[in-house]
Motif scaffolding. Structure first.
Motif, PDB file in Angstrom:
ATOM      1  N   UNK A  86       0.834  -1.208   0.000  1.00  0.00           N
ATOM      2  CA  UNK A  86       0.000   0.000   0.000  1.00  0.00           C
ATOM      3  C   UNK A  86       0.863   1.251   0.000  1.00  0.00           C
ATOM      4  N   UNK A  87       1.841   1.284   0.896  1.00  0.00           N
ATOM      5  CA  UNK A  87       2.700   2.469   1.014  1.00  0.00           C
ATOM      6  C   UNK A  87       3.467   2.734  -0.275  1.00  0.00           C
ATOM      7  N   UNK A  88       3.918   1.683  -0.940  1.00  0.00           N
ATOM      8  CA  UNK A  88       4.675   1.843  -2.185  1.00  0.00           C
ATOM      9  C   UNK A  88       3.838   2.498  -3.277  1.00  0.00           C
ATOM     10  N   UNK A  89       2.516   2.359  -3.184  1.00  0.00           N
ATOM     11  CA  UNK A  89       1.617   2.925  -4.196  1.00  0.00           C
ATOM     12  C   UNK A  89       0.928   4.191  -3.717  1.00  0.00           C
ATOM     13  N   UNK A  90       1.314   4.677  -2.538  1.00  0.00           N
ATOM     14  CA  UNK A  90       0.703   5.890  -2.014  1.00  0.00           C
ATOM     15  C   UNK A  90      -0.726   5.683  -1.546  1.00  0.00           C
ATOM     16  N   UNK A  91      -1.064   4.456  -1.169  1.00  0.00           N
ATOM     17  CA  UNK A  91      -2.418   4.138  -0.721  1.00  0.00           C
ATOM     18  C   UNK A  91      -2.441   4.123   0.803  1.00  0.00           C
ATOM     19  N   UNK A  92      -3.377   4.869   1.394  1.00  0.00           N
ATOM     20  CA  UNK A  92      -3.515   4.849   2.841  1.00  0.00           C
ATOM     21  C   UNK A  92      -4.192   3.560   3.272  1.00  0.00           C
ATOM     22  N   UNK A  93      -3.734   2.996   4.388  1.00  0.00           N
ATOM     23  CA  UNK A  93      -4.363   1.818   4.981  1.00  0.00           C
ATOM     24  C   UNK A  93      -4.810   2.180   6.392  1.00  0.00           C
ATOM     25  N   UNK A  94      -6.012   1.718   6.772  1.00  0.00           N
ATOM     26  CA  UNK A  94      -6.536   2.021   8.100  1.00  0.00           C
ATOM     27  C   UNK A  94      -7.136   0.761   8.722  1.00  0.00           C
ATOM     28  N   UNK A  95      -7.323   0.815  10.030  1.00  0.00           N
ATOM     29  CA  UNK A  95      -7.960  -0.300  10.745  1.00  0.00           C
ATOM     30  C   UNK A  95      -8.975   0.253  11.732  1.00  0.00           C
ATOM     31  N   UNK A  96      -9.532  -0.608  12.598  1.00  0.00           N
ATOM     32  CA  UNK A  96     -10.599  -0.159  13.506  1.00  0.00           C
ATOM     33  C   UNK A  96     -10.297  -0.531  14.954  1.00  0.00           C
ATOM     34  N   UNK A  97      -9.236   0.018  15.537  1.00  0.00           N
ATOM     35  CA  UNK A  97      -8.931  -0.299  16.932  1.00  0.00           C
ATOM     36  C   UNK A  97      -9.892   0.410  17.880  1.00  0.00           C
ATOM     37  N   UNK A  98      -9.909  -0.051  19.112  1.00  0.00           N
ATOM     38  CA  UNK A  98     -10.667   0.645  20.150  1.00  0.00           C
ATOM     39  C   UNK A  98     -12.115   0.212  20.252  1.00  0.00           C
ATOM     40  N   UNK A  99     -12.836   0.236  19.130  1.00  0.00           N
ATOM     41  CA  UNK A  99     -14.279  -0.002  19.196  1.00  0.00           C
ATOM     42  C   UNK A  99     -14.634  -1.451  19.524  1.00  0.00           C
ATOM     43  N   UNK A 100     -13.689  -2.373  19.361  1.00  0.00           N
ATOM     44  CA  UNK A 100     -13.996  -3.776  19.663  1.00  0.00           C
ATOM     45  C   UNK A 100     -13.311  -4.282  20.931  1.00  0.00           C
ATOM     46  N   UNK A 101     -12.707  -3.374  21.667  1.00  0.00           N
ATOM     47  CA  UNK A 101     -11.926  -3.761  22.843  1.00  0.00           C
ATOM     48  C   UNK A 101     -12.746  -4.532  23.868  1.00  0.00           C
TER      49      UNK A 101
END
Length: 319
Positions: A86-101
């Motif tokens: 993703x980083x090599x192509x300039x694509x942002x990656x995200x996840x969903x921490x916190x809400x499933x704790x």
């Protein structure tokens, strides 16, 4: 309007957020989309909202095209995403921490109770129609009060599980890459130790570390042998952190007393020997499976997507 491809079924509340601003192409099949179908579906997408069942790698990113801006994973773990690609192509990656704790910590502690109090065995006995009678030595389990919980990976979920353990009168030790906030450590009465010591002194070992090359088979035959014979192992993190074959052998041979698993090495398949053992509680990846939690996860992923498409920073970036 940008094109947003959603690779699996997510709650309508999240989809509505996307539809308010962009064109949405969402897979709505009961089963996961095939790899070939996925590669075709993502063509021309500006954003992808992905589930942990889809591998996001160079092949998929290239199939989407150079206009792709963001991949939003509906999960706290992102081992299904090759972040470097993703980083090599300039694509942002995200996840969903916190809400499933809290939901995942509930499952972790539920598995601790299932394993130590032999609840799965008891239910199977009842459902099988096998005659039974109360007795002083009938399905004896192990109490938790005064025992030690060893938490491997003391992030949000590990801390929430430790908080539940304290309420049950347990002592807490943990192994983590860094010290936790001193105030939280004081609240939990938690002491940081190395993994070898944690395995040796814990009555229950609960895994909450991220999965990656450094944690693949972190718990194998050697580590299981280092545990107390009356100890229990619980895994609600990722399946490949545990060598399932070694665990099955350890459970069969009495190396440890029992285990509780919510995740598996080659999910949804699991080592067949585990199915034959009474001293392991098995549930099908239910860590975040409440209506409230799954909705919050999907909404956060979609909010991350919308932020990037607006030219803003996402709330929970991975890269």
């Amino acid at each position: 309007m940008a094109k947003v491809v959603v690779t699996g079924r997510i709650p309508e509340a999240a989809l509505d957020k996307l539809r308010a601003e962009h064109e949405v192409d969402a897979w709505d099949g009961e089963q996961s989309i095939s790899r070939a179908g996925l590669l075709a579906k993502v063509s021309g997408a500006d954003a992808l909202v992905t589930l942990l069942t889809e591998r996001v790698d160079a092949e998929l990113l290239d199939a989407a095209g150079e206009q792709l801006k963001v991949v939003s994973n509906v999960a706290v773990g992102y081992d299904n995403i090759v972040v470097a690609d993703c980083s090599a192509r300039g694509v942002r990656a995200t996840n969903t921490p916190g809400v499933l704790t809290e939901a995942t910590a509930d499952i972790a502690f539920g598995l601790i109770l299932m394993a130590t109090r032999r609840l799965g065995e008891g239910e199977r006995l009842i459902r099988s129609g096998t005659p039974w009678k109360w007795g002083m030595f009938f399905l004896l389990g192990s109490s938790l009060q005064g025992k030690t919980l060893g938490v491997v990976g003391m992030g949000g979920i590990g801390q929430a599980t430790a908080r539940r353990a304290k309420a049950f009168g347990m002592e807490v030790v943990y192994q983590s890459r860094s010290e936790i906030d001193p105030a939280i450590a004081a609240e939990l009465g938690a002491r940081r130790v190395e993994l070898d010591e944690l395995l040796a002194i814990s009555d229950v070992v609960s895994l909450h570390c991220p999965y990656g090359p450094n944690t693949h088979h972190l718990i194998g035959a050697e580590q299981l042998a280092a545990m107390k014979p009356e100890a229990y192992l619980v895994n609600t993190a990722r399946g490949p952190i545990v060598d399932e074959a070694a665990l099955a052998q350890a459970l069969r041979d009495g190396v440890i007393a029992g285990a509780g698993l919510d995740v598996f090495e080659k999910e949804p398949a699991l080592h067949p020997d585990l199915l034959e053992l009474e001293n392991v509680a098995l549930v099908p990846h239910l860590g975040s499976s409440t209506v409230e939690t799954r909705t919050a996860m999907a909404v956060l992923a979609c909010e991350n997507t919308l932020a990037v498409l607006r030219g803003e920073d996402p709330a929970t970036p991975v890269n």
